[in-house]
Design a protein around this motif. Structure first.
Motif, PDB file in Angstrom:
ATOM      1  N   SER A  42      32.092  -1.956  -8.149  1.00 12.22           N
ATOM      2  CA  SER A  42      31.404  -2.254  -9.349  1.00 12.22           C
ATOM      3  C   SER A  42      31.254  -1.055 -10.056  1.00 12.22           C
ATOM      4  N   PRO A  43      31.334  -1.405 -11.558  1.00  9.62           N
ATOM      5  CA  PRO A  43      31.224  -0.062 -12.320  1.00  9.62           C
ATOM      6  C   PRO A  43      29.923   0.281 -12.262  1.00  9.62           C
ATOM      7  N   ILE A  44      29.740   1.758 -12.427  1.00 11.53           N
ATOM      8  CA  ILE A  44      28.351   2.282 -12.759  1.00 11.53           C
ATOM      9  C   ILE A  44      28.413   2.958 -14.354  1.00 11.53           C
ATOM     10  N   LYS A  45      27.454   2.596 -14.975  1.00 11.92           N
ATOM     11  CA  LYS A  45      27.425   2.963 -16.501  1.00 11.92           C
ATOM     12  C   LYS A  45      26.770   4.535 -16.460  1.00 11.92           C
ATOM     13  N   SER A  46      27.365   5.500 -16.954  1.00 13.57           N
ATOM     14  CA  SER A  46      26.830   6.910 -17.043  1.00 13.57           C
ATOM     15  C   SER A  46      27.032   7.256 -18.494  1.00 13.57           C
ATOM     16  N   LEU A  47      26.165   6.874 -19.376  1.00 15.43           N
ATOM     17  CA  LEU A  47      26.060   7.315 -20.684  1.00 15.43           C
ATOM     18  C   LEU A  47      25.888   8.722 -21.184  1.00 15.43           C
ATOM     19  N   GLN A  48      25.305   9.338 -20.213  1.00 12.92           N
ATOM     20  CA  GLN A  48      24.957  10.736 -20.268  1.00 12.92           C
ATOM     21  C   GLN A  48      25.126  11.389 -19.026  1.00 12.92           C
ATOM     22  N   PRO A  49      25.504  12.603 -18.692  1.00 11.31           N
ATOM     23  CA  PRO A  49      25.517  13.391 -17.377  1.00 11.31           C
ATOM     24  C   PRO A  49      24.222  13.090 -16.625  1.00 11.31           C
ATOM     25  N   GLY A  50      24.585  12.727 -15.437  1.00  6.17           N
ATOM     26  CA  GLY A  50      23.287  12.541 -14.506  1.00  6.17           C
ATOM     27  C   GLY A  50      22.583  11.039 -14.604  1.00  6.17           C
ATOM     28  N   TRP A  51      23.155  10.355 -15.733  1.00  4.38           N
ATOM     29  CA  TRP A  51      22.473   8.787 -15.706  1.00  4.38           C
ATOM     30  C   TRP A  51      23.153   7.774 -14.699  1.00  4.38           C
ATOM     31  N   ALA A  52      22.849   6.702 -14.466  1.00  4.45           N
ATOM     32  CA  ALA A  52      23.421   5.860 -13.775  1.00  4.45           C
ATOM     33  C   ALA A  52      22.804   4.586 -13.869  1.00  4.45           C
ATOM     34  N   GLU A  53      23.418   3.435 -14.569  1.00  4.40           N
ATOM     35  CA  GLU A  53      23.032   2.199 -14.961  1.00  4.40           C
ATOM     36  C   GLU A  53      23.745   1.085 -14.445  1.00  4.40           C
ATOM     37  N   GLN A  54      23.384  -0.033 -14.367  1.00  7.64           N
ATOM     38  CA  GLN A  54      24.154  -1.076 -14.133  1.00  7.64           C
ATOM     39  C   GLN A  54      23.385  -2.478 -14.675  1.00  7.64           C
ATOM     40  N   ASP A  55      24.140  -3.429 -15.147  1.00  2.02           N
ATOM     41  CA  ASP A  55      23.543  -4.788 -15.830  1.00  2.02           C
ATOM     42  C   ASP A  55      23.374  -5.649 -14.733  1.00  2.02           C
ATOM     43  N   SER A  59      19.563  -1.766 -16.033  1.00  2.00           N
ATOM     44  CA  SER A  59      18.847  -1.326 -14.619  1.00  2.00           C
ATOM     45  C   SER A  59      19.032   0.190 -14.476  1.00  2.00           C
ATOM     46  N   ILE A  60      18.118   0.995 -14.384  1.00  2.00           N
ATOM     47  CA  ILE A  60      18.263   2.467 -14.116  1.00  2.00           C
ATOM     48  C   ILE A  60      18.228   2.414 -12.710  1.00  2.00           C
ATOM     49  N   ILE A  61      19.365   2.737 -12.104  1.00  2.00           N
ATOM     50  CA  ILE A  61      19.449   2.592 -10.614  1.00  2.00           C
ATOM     51  C   ILE A  61      19.303   3.835  -9.853  1.00  2.00           C
ATOM     52  N   TRP A  62      19.299   3.838  -8.607  1.00  2.00           N
ATOM     53  CA  TRP A  62      18.711   4.811  -7.622  1.00  2.00           C
ATOM     54  C   TRP A  62      19.229   6.266  -7.828  1.00  2.00           C
ATOM     55  N   CYS A  63      20.475   6.503  -8.184  1.00  2.00           N
ATOM     56  CA  CYS A  63      21.244   7.641  -8.279  1.00  2.00           C
ATOM     57  C   CYS A  63      21.088   8.238  -9.775  1.00  2.00           C
ATOM     58  N   ASP A  64      20.358   7.563 -10.521  1.00  2.24           N
ATOM     59  CA  ASP A  64      20.132   8.400 -11.931  1.00  2.24           C
ATOM     60  C   ASP A  64      19.182   9.140 -11.788  1.00  2.24           C
ATOM     61  N   SER A  65      19.480  10.204 -12.594  1.00  3.95           N
ATOM     62  CA  SER A  65      18.624  11.729 -12.490  1.00  3.95           C
ATOM     63  C   SER A  65      17.811  11.922 -13.495  1.00  3.95           C
ATOM     64  N   ARG A  66      17.584  11.058 -14.588  1.00  3.64           N
ATOM     65  CA  ARG A  66      17.090  11.593 -15.759  1.00  3.64           C
ATOM     66  C   ARG A  66      15.589  11.817 -15.758  1.00  3.64           C
ATOM     67  N   ALA A  67      15.005  11.207 -14.860  1.00  2.00           N
ATOM     68  CA  ALA A  67      13.454  11.359 -14.523  1.00  2.00           C
ATOM     69  C   ALA A  67      12.979  12.459 -13.718  1.00  2.00           C
ATOM     70  N   VAL A  68      13.841  13.330 -13.309  1.00  2.00           N
ATOM     71  CA  VAL A  68      13.491  14.095 -12.104  1.00  2.00           C
ATOM     72  C   VAL A  68      12.162  15.122 -12.757  1.00  2.00           C
ATOM     73  N   LYS A  69      12.319  15.457 -13.951  1.00  2.00           N
ATOM     74  CA  LYS A  69      11.491  16.449 -14.344  1.00  2.00           C
ATOM     75  C   LYS A  69      10.287  15.631 -14.679  1.00  2.00           C
ATOM     76  N   ILE A  70      10.446  14.232 -15.050  1.00  2.00           N
ATOM     77  CA  ILE A  70       8.985  13.601 -15.364  1.00  2.00           C
ATOM     78  C   ILE A  70       8.135  13.473 -14.172  1.00  2.00           C
ATOM     79  N   GLY A  71       8.853  13.285 -12.895  1.00  2.00           N
ATOM     80  CA  GLY A  71       8.414  13.037 -11.452  1.00  2.00           C
ATOM     81  C   GLY A  71       7.858  14.477 -11.283  1.00  2.00           C
ATOM     82  N   GLU A  72       8.407  15.586 -11.256  1.00  2.00           N
ATOM     83  CA  GLU A  72       8.038  16.828 -10.957  1.00  2.00           C
ATOM     84  C   GLU A  72       6.570  17.032 -11.651  1.00  2.00           C
ATOM     85  N   ASP A  73       6.505  16.799 -13.039  1.00  2.00           N
ATOM     86  CA  ASP A  73       5.345  17.112 -13.829  1.00  2.00           C
ATOM     87  C   ASP A  73       4.275  16.208 -13.390  1.00  2.00           C
TER      88      ASP A  73
END
Length: 496
Positions: free
Chosen positions: A36-49, A100-114
């Protein structure tokens, strides 16, 4: 009596029908046949419908029904397994608000670290057993910060399996296990975390009612039953993230027992009876499917994002005309060590075991006069096995020392070469079984619906297919040291 299991994977949806009397799979199907496709609108992003998952559930179930091997009227309960950590948001009418922002999406790393720094590392680890990291809570915070118009419409926050449960029943529920995988659960105070809610500004009403994993999460509505060709009124009696569910499917429920998977991602999952955590949150701790107030069962999870996804990439790039068995056959013709070719399989988002660094997939020491696509296929499998060893060594440093690892004979464990390489480099024997995620979900439904009196009864007929021991003459320890040296080089570059 029959049980229906549904596994919401990243690559495909798997559905199976299990005979409760003998715990055997009657028929199984998946949809689609390709990833199945994974949408990656920006580097490090991963979404599915999420709507795609639901359509694929219906199509996979239709394939099972077309087999004519069972009477759908005999289905007594449904179990759901799902890709972990994904974020699904719905409004009051149960309309999905965004992909859905799925498991391998990396956009929130900095938010979690903060959040880890602001709440306090000691508090996060002792209460949540994890850093908020790149998990569901941090992804929800990203939506709150970047898509306030969507956040304002949210009625309930769900994981992928909760969405499928909602589509079947019209009800939305969660569990302690699910909340813990989203980093919403406070183990110390046994409640949804006040620290997480306060720091991120989440309202209590965003969270669904909490049910036990093995219990009714709603009953199938008449309209949906008619659409799917299954009985109305049967319960969704089990929901679990894919890795706790995989452990269940292998009867890994007690302290010291360990399971592994090598699908889109790779996982080693061990059970402990104490609230343990890794001080660097490189491996993570979640409530296991049988976690209760009185029976503490915690799953310690090592995740490698790029396993099956790395091998799938190798197929697209070098073996488009080949089947996976044909790729494995070519790899088997190459000597151990791939004539010096080394591959780091880290190209599918931030890797938690590497402190959320984005190392990327790397090829090293390519010899244009020697290396063929067979070398690439073998080096990918060796690189994946080495990444398992790297993660297992982290688990060992935290007290998890398995004497044997159980795995389902599927995905990369279908490859004899990969399985032997995994055993050689880790030094731990592997026991292979036929159970997979959808079968585990079906058996989980049987436990939740009271068809089985206990998990022991559900797995009493589970049979070992094969046990693989380390080879005496293997050279994987030396190969691993070279591989680790290459990895450390890239980790140092990223730190700088």
């Amino acid at each position: 009596m029959l049980l229906l299991g549904i596994d919401i994977g990243t690559s495909s949806i798997k559905v199976c029908i299990v005979n409760a009397d003998n715990q055997q799979v009657v028929v199984a199907a998946q949809y689609p046949d390709v990833e199945s496709p994974i949408k990656s609108l920006q580097p490090g992003w991963a979404e599915q419908d999420p709507a795609m998952w639901w359509e694929h559930v219906k199509l996979a179930l239709a394939k099972c029904q077309a087999s004519g091997k069972y009477d759908a009227k005999q289905i007594a309960a449904i179990g759901i397994a799902y890709q972990m950590h994904g974020l699904v948001l719905v409004d009051k009418q149960q309309n999905v608000l965004r992909d859905s922002i799925i498991w391998c999406d990396s956009r929130a790393v900095k938010i979690g670290e903060d959040a880890f720094d602001a709440i306090g590392g000691d508090t996060c680890l002792s209460n949540l057993l994890n850093s908020p990291g790149n998990f569901t809570a941090s992804k929800l915070a990203w939506v709150k910060q970047n898509e306030p118009q969507i956040y304002a419409k949210i009625d309930k926050v769900m994981l992928p399996g909760d969405y499928i449960g909602m589509k079947l029943t019209g009800e939305i529920t969660t569990s302690v296990s699910a909340l813990s995988e989203g980093i919403f659960w406070d183990f110390k105070n046994e409640q949804i975390s006040e620290d997480i809610k306060k720091y991120f500004g989440f309202g209590e009403d965003l969270f669904p009612p909490v049910h036990p994993v093995f219990s009714s999460h709603g009953i199938v509505s008449e309209n949906i039953a008619n659409e799917l060709g299954i009985p109305a009124g049967i319960p969704v009696a089990y929901k679990s993230g894919d890795q706790p569910n995989n452990a269940l499917s292998l009867n890994v429920l007690n302290p010291g027992e360990v399971a592994a998977t090598a699908g889109t991602s790779g996982v080693i999952y061990g059970v402990t009876d104490s609230l343990e955590y890794d001080s660097q949150s490189r491996v993570n701790a979640f409530a296991h499917v049988n976690y209760t107030h009185d029976l503490k069962r915690v799953g310690i999870l090592l995740c490698i994002n790029g396993t099956g996804s790395m091998y799938s990439w190798a197929k697209k790039m070098f073996g488009q005309t080949l089947t996976y068995p044909e790729m494995n056959s070519e790899a088997e013709q190459i000597a151990e060590g791939s004539d010096g070719l080394l591959i780091l399989p880290f190209g599918n988002g931030a890797e938690r075991m590497l402190n959320n660094q984005l190392v990327g997939a790397q090829f090293s020491d390519i010899d244009l006069n020697i290396h063929t696509r067979g070398h690439v296929f073998r080096a990918v499998q060796e690189g994946i096995a080495c990444s398992f060893r790297y993660g297992l060594d982290i688990m060992r440093s935290n007290g998890m020392n398995p004497s044997v690892i159980r795995a389902g004979k599927n995905n990369l464990f279908l490859s004899d070469l990969f399985t032997q390489t995994f055993v050689n480099v880790t030094g731990v024997p592997v026991e292979l079984y036929s159970n997979d995620g959808s079968a585990g979900a079906a058996l989980g439904a049987g436990i939740g619906a009271g068809v089985f009196n206990s998990p022991m009864e559900a797995f009493k007929d589970m049979q070992l297919l094969k046990r693989i021991e380390p080879e005496a003459t293997h050279k994987m320890n030396d190969i691993y040291e070279n591989w680790k040296q290459l990895l450390n080089k890239y980790l140092t570059i990223n730190i700088k």
